[in-house]
Design a protein around this motif. Structure first.
Motif, PDB file in Angstrom:
ATOM      1  N   MET A 288      -4.002  25.868  -0.243  1.00 50.44           N
ATOM      2  CA  MET A 288      -3.221  24.586  -0.577  1.00 50.44           C
ATOM      3  C   MET A 288      -3.361  23.815   0.255  1.00 50.44           C
ATOM      4  O   MET A 288      -3.419  22.414  -0.046  1.00 50.44           O
ATOM      5  N   LYS A 289      -3.688  24.092   1.759  1.00 48.32           N
ATOM      6  CA  LYS A 289      -3.873  23.228   2.614  1.00 48.32           C
ATOM      7  C   LYS A 289      -5.026  22.313   2.338  1.00 48.32           C
ATOM      8  O   LYS A 289      -5.088  20.966   2.726  1.00 48.32           O
ATOM      9  N   LEU A 290      -6.117  23.032   2.098  1.00 51.74           N
ATOM     10  CA  LEU A 290      -7.416  22.237   1.895  1.00 51.74           C
ATOM     11  C   LEU A 290      -7.282  21.439   0.640  1.00 51.74           C
ATOM     12  O   LEU A 290      -7.578  20.198   0.555  1.00 51.74           O
ATOM     13  N   ALA A 291      -6.386  21.832  -0.160  1.00 47.72           N
ATOM     14  CA  ALA A 291      -6.442  20.980  -1.280  1.00 47.72           C
ATOM     15  C   ALA A 291      -5.737  19.636  -1.226  1.00 47.72           C
ATOM     16  O   ALA A 291      -5.857  18.614  -1.468  1.00 47.72           O
ATOM     17  N   LYS A 292      -4.448  19.487  -0.309  1.00 45.81           N
ATOM     18  CA  LYS A 292      -3.594  18.547   0.309  1.00 45.81           C
ATOM     19  C   LYS A 292      -4.485  17.638   1.145  1.00 45.81           C
ATOM     20  O   LYS A 292      -4.721  16.427   0.828  1.00 45.81           O
ATOM     21  N   MET A 293      -5.483  18.272   2.019  1.00 46.09           N
ATOM     22  CA  MET A 293      -6.159  17.489   2.867  1.00 46.09           C
ATOM     23  C   MET A 293      -7.353  16.680   1.936  1.00 46.09           C
ATOM     24  O   MET A 293      -7.628  15.515   2.356  1.00 46.09           O
TER      25      MET A 293
ATOM     26  N   MET B 136      -7.689   8.133   1.122  1.00 47.24           N
ATOM     27  CA  MET B 136      -8.161   7.262   2.322  1.00 47.24           C
ATOM     28  C   MET B 136      -9.347   6.805   2.078  1.00 47.24           C
ATOM     29  O   MET B 136      -9.574   5.601   2.021  1.00 47.24           O
ATOM     30  N   MET B 137     -10.433   7.160   1.128  1.00 50.87           N
ATOM     31  CA  MET B 137     -11.606   6.709   0.851  1.00 50.87           C
ATOM     32  C   MET B 137     -11.598   5.983  -0.010  1.00 50.87           C
ATOM     33  O   MET B 137     -12.721   5.087  -0.320  1.00 50.87           O
ATOM     34  N   GLN B 138     -10.629   5.711  -1.019  1.00 53.21           N
ATOM     35  CA  GLN B 138     -10.263   4.895  -2.108  1.00 53.21           C
ATOM     36  C   GLN B 138     -10.151   3.471  -1.282  1.00 53.21           C
ATOM     37  O   GLN B 138     -10.686   2.564  -1.954  1.00 53.21           O
TER      38      GLN B 138
ATOM     39  N   GLY C  68      -9.830  -0.258  -4.862  1.00 50.45           N
ATOM     40  CA  GLY C  68     -10.778   0.783  -5.289  1.00 50.45           C
ATOM     41  C   GLY C  68     -11.941   0.591  -4.304  1.00 50.45           C
ATOM     42  O   GLY C  68     -12.772   1.378  -4.647  1.00 50.45           O
ATOM     43  N   GLN C  69     -12.030   0.039  -3.277  1.00 49.49           N
ATOM     44  CA  GLN C  69     -13.158   0.222  -2.425  1.00 49.49           C
ATOM     45  C   GLN C  69     -13.331   1.513  -1.627  1.00 49.49           C
ATOM     46  O   GLN C  69     -12.112   1.819  -1.196  1.00 49.49           O
TER      47      GLN C  69
ATOM     48  N   LEU D 151     -15.101  -0.990   3.077  1.00 50.29           N
ATOM     49  CA  LEU D 151     -14.171  -1.820   3.701  1.00 50.29           C
ATOM     50  C   LEU D 151     -14.571  -1.936   4.952  1.00 50.29           C
ATOM     51  O   LEU D 151     -14.316  -3.167   5.445  1.00 50.29           O
ATOM     52  N   LEU D 152     -15.062  -0.898   5.918  1.00 48.19           N
ATOM     53  CA  LEU D 152     -15.182  -0.808   7.348  1.00 48.19           C
ATOM     54  C   LEU D 152     -16.413  -1.943   7.580  1.00 48.19           C
ATOM     55  O   LEU D 152     -16.632  -2.573   8.178  1.00 48.19           O
ATOM     56  N   ILE D 153     -17.489  -1.667   6.695  1.00 42.20           N
ATOM     57  CA  ILE D 153     -18.627  -2.622   6.706  1.00 42.20           C
ATOM     58  C   ILE D 153     -18.157  -4.355   6.683  1.00 42.20           C
ATOM     59  O   ILE D 153     -18.741  -5.171   7.371  1.00 42.20           O
ATOM     60  N   SER D 154     -17.241  -4.184   5.574  1.00 44.08           N
ATOM     61  CA  SER D 154     -16.791  -5.753   5.167  1.00 44.08           C
ATOM     62  C   SER D 154     -16.141  -6.129   6.476  1.00 44.08           C
ATOM     63  O   SER D 154     -16.407  -7.399   6.918  1.00 44.08           O
TER      64      SER D 154
END
Length: 168
Positions: free
Chosen positions: A38-43, A50-52, A56-57, A62-65
């Protein structure tokens, strides 16, 4: 070998308790496993969010930009620093120090209509302008100043204006 036989006999006589203990341990392991999943699913969900990133980028794009934007800003700041240094050099040659001394050149003329004005740059180079006002005539004199001194003889009023200007 006698020890193994005794242990085997003990386990067989208490088989229901051994099985109960092992069942409890398996259930505890199952609870821990479910909790970790369950904790792994939340993470994983938070990681995917966060990666979205924005619009949508993903985070990497985003960091490279942002890094490219920072590089552009650093380049602009470097350009502005060059321009600023150039303008500082120019401004040192501009008028920065001005002092005016009014005085009465003749006894019969009142109101301090005569004056001496010193106009200098940051290196104390410039000019002293004097204007002498009399009832019948009016004269203006200009004397160059280099490093706070003039090659021409200065009047007391001109010296006073020059000293005041250099103090600024």
């Amino acid at each position: 070998m006698d020890y193994v036989a005794q242990l085997s006999s003990l386990v067989m006589n208490n088989l229901q308790y051994v099985l109960l203990g092992m069942t409890i341990m398996i259930l505890l392991a199952l609870v821990v496993f479910v909790s970790i999943n369950m904790k792994l699913a939340k993470m994983n969900k938070r990681y995917r969010t966060m990666m979205q990133g924005m619009e949508g980028q993903n985070l990497e794009t985003l960091l490279i930009s942002h890094i490219e934007d920072v590089k552009k800003v650093v380049h602009k700041v470097d350009d502005l620093s060059v321009v600023c240094r150039r303008l500082e050099g120019i401004s040192k040659e501009c008028i920065q120090k001005v002092a005016l001394v009014r005085f009465n050149a003749f006894e019969d003329v009142g109101s301090d209509l005569s004056f001496a004005i010193a106009i200098l740059d940051s290196h104390n180079n410039g000019i002293v302008i004097s204007s002498i006002y009399g009832r019948n005539e009016f004269r203006t004199y200009a004397k160059p100043v280099v490093s706070g001194d003039s090659s021409y003889l200065l009047t007391e009023e001109e010296k006073q204006a020059l000293t005041q200007a250099m103090k600024k």
